[in-house]
Design a protein around this motif. Sequence first.
Motif, mmCIF file in Angstrom:
data_model
loop_
_atom_site.group_PDB
_atom_site.id
_atom_site.type_symbol
_atom_site.label_atom_id
_atom_site.label_comp_id
_atom_site.label_asym_id
_atom_site.label_seq_id
_atom_site.Cartn_x
_atom_site.Cartn_y
_atom_site.Cartn_z
ATOM 1 N N ILE A 81 0.854 -1.176 0.000
ATOM 2 C CA ILE A 81 0.000 0.000 0.000
ATOM 3 C C ILE A 81 0.894 1.232 0.000
ATOM 4 N N SER A 82 0.488 2.239 -0.743
ATOM 5 C CA SER A 82 1.227 3.485 -0.821
ATOM 6 C C SER A 82 0.303 4.614 -0.392
ATOM 7 N N TYR A 83 0.670 5.285 0.700
ATOM 8 C CA TYR A 83 -0.089 6.453 1.157
ATOM 9 C C TYR A 83 0.639 7.697 0.674
ATOM 10 N N ASN A 84 -0.095 8.630 0.124
ATOM 11 C CA ASN A 84 0.470 9.841 -0.462
ATOM 12 C C ASN A 84 -0.256 11.055 0.091
ATOM 13 N N LYS A 85 0.460 11.852 0.872
ATOM 14 C CA LYS A 85 -0.145 12.987 1.568
ATOM 15 C C LYS A 85 -0.659 14.065 0.632
ATOM 16 N N LYS A 86 0.116 14.383 -0.413
ATOM 17 C CA LYS A 86 -0.166 15.572 -1.208
ATOM 18 C C LYS A 86 -0.499 15.272 -2.664
ATOM 19 N N LYS A 87 -1.415 16.033 -3.195
ATOM 20 C CA LYS A 87 -1.711 16.036 -4.623
ATOM 21 C C LYS A 87 -0.425 16.380 -5.377
ATOM 22 N N GLY A 88 -0.171 15.675 -6.476
ATOM 23 C CA GLY A 88 1.024 15.927 -7.276
ATOM 24 C C GLY A 88 2.183 15.001 -6.959
ATOM 25 N N THR A 89 2.025 14.148 -5.935
ATOM 26 C CA THR A 89 3.086 13.192 -5.606
ATOM 27 C C THR A 89 3.270 12.242 -6.782
ATOM 28 N N LEU A 90 4.515 12.101 -7.215
ATOM 29 C CA LEU A 90 4.832 11.228 -8.345
ATOM 30 C C LEU A 90 5.757 10.123 -7.854
ATOM 31 N N ARG A 91 5.381 8.893 -8.124
ATOM 32 C CA ARG A 91 6.192 7.720 -7.782
ATOM 33 C C ARG A 91 6.454 6.948 -9.063
ATOM 34 N N PRO A 140 -0.070 15.163 -15.532
ATOM 35 C CA PRO A 140 -1.116 16.188 -15.467
ATOM 36 C C PRO A 140 -0.805 17.366 -14.547
ATOM 37 N N ILE A 141 0.013 17.158 -13.526
ATOM 38 C CA ILE A 141 0.260 18.221 -12.549
ATOM 39 C C ILE A 141 1.716 18.663 -12.675
ATOM 40 N N HIS A 142 1.908 19.944 -12.937
ATOM 41 C CA HIS A 142 3.243 20.486 -13.177
ATOM 42 C C HIS A 142 4.115 20.457 -11.917
ATOM 43 N N ASP A 143 3.575 20.876 -10.779
ATOM 44 C CA ASP A 143 4.340 20.897 -9.527
ATOM 45 C C ASP A 143 4.331 19.508 -8.913
ATOM 46 N N LYS A 144 5.445 18.797 -9.110
ATOM 47 C CA LYS A 144 5.534 17.400 -8.691
ATOM 48 C C LYS A 144 6.313 17.262 -7.390
ATOM 49 N N ILE A 145 5.892 16.305 -6.584
ATOM 50 C CA ILE A 145 6.619 15.926 -5.370
ATOM 51 C C ILE A 145 7.257 14.578 -5.684
ATOM 52 N N ILE A 146 8.596 14.547 -5.772
ATOM 53 C CA ILE A 146 9.312 13.350 -6.212
ATOM 54 C C ILE A 146 10.432 13.051 -5.223
ATOM 55 N N SER A 147 10.622 11.781 -4.895
ATOM 56 C CA SER A 147 11.698 11.391 -3.978
ATOM 57 C C SER A 147 13.057 11.605 -4.643
ATOM 58 N N ASP A 148 14.085 11.772 -3.806
ATOM 59 C CA ASP A 148 15.455 11.896 -4.332
ATOM 60 C C ASP A 148 15.840 10.653 -5.128
ATOM 61 N N LYS A 149 15.402 9.485 -4.661
ATOM 62 C CA LYS A 149 15.720 8.251 -5.375
ATOM 63 C C LYS A 149 15.132 8.268 -6.783
ATOM 64 N N ASP A 150 13.846 8.632 -6.908
ATOM 65 C CA ASP A 150 13.221 8.672 -8.224
ATOM 66 C C ASP A 150 13.844 9.750 -9.119
ATOM 67 N N LYS A 151 14.287 10.845 -8.518
ATOM 68 C CA LYS A 151 14.974 11.887 -9.299
ATOM 69 C C LYS A 151 16.337 11.425 -9.790
ATOM 70 N N SER A 152 16.939 10.453 -9.109
ATOM 71 C CA SER A 152 18.305 10.032 -9.433
ATOM 72 C C SER A 152 18.387 9.017 -10.572
ATOM 73 N N TYR A 153 17.253 8.464 -11.000
ATOM 74 C CA TYR A 153 17.289 7.462 -12.070
ATOM 75 C C TYR A 153 17.808 8.078 -13.366
ATOM 76 N N ASP A 154 18.492 7.253 -14.150
ATOM 77 C CA ASP A 154 18.985 7.680 -15.465
ATOM 78 C C ASP A 154 17.876 7.615 -16.490
ATOM 79 N N ASN A 155 18.091 8.321 -17.597
ATOM 80 C CA ASN A 155 17.219 8.159 -18.756
ATOM 81 C C ASN A 155 17.464 6.785 -19.362
#
Length: 187
Positions: free
Chosen positions: A49-59, A164-179
């Motif tokens: 289960i994944s709980y997400n506090k804020k709208k715009g959270t991207l996983r 759909p949402i421009h202002d994204k909340i993204i973890s450092d791990k997800d930001k670190s992935y390569d193309n």
Amino acid sequence: MIFTETKLKGAYIIEIERIEEERGFFARTFCRKEFESHGLNPNLVQCNISYNKKKGTLRGMHYQIAPHEEAKLISCIRGSIYDVIIDMRSDSLTYGQWMAFKLTAHGLPRTAYFKMLYVPESFAHGFQTLEDDTLVFYQMSEFYHPESARGIRWDDPMFAVQWPIHDKIISDKDKSYDNWVAKDKTR
């Protein structure tokens, strides 16, 4: 259950069939026989289960490599998500193509809710929340194996996923992935 294959072969939207009465309704959300009859992996070994506090959270975008590839059955049990899959199968006619689906736990029209997304092995998966306090339920065909866990960037230009949402909340791990273009495609 109603199985509708998407344009990405092996990926399905699954809708429940409600038996309604004065108290509400009853419906099946999983049946091994029905999954097998559609050629889907019926082995569910882990639920998350994944709980997400804020709208715009991207996983995302997440997947596991062999020998621990995993199929996923995704449903939104509170709030709503923009759920994205990418076909990473190099031998597929739809290799590199993506699709997005809105999954929601509520609302009108009635056809918009109580849908699940079946994500086959060798697909990358991710989502963005469309509301605060969103819960996502995953059923997995394989146990989590950190040594096989992989990801690609949510904004990889090869796929050009339109979030759909421009202002994204993204973890450092997800930001670190390569193309993906920078990766060895056999991994």
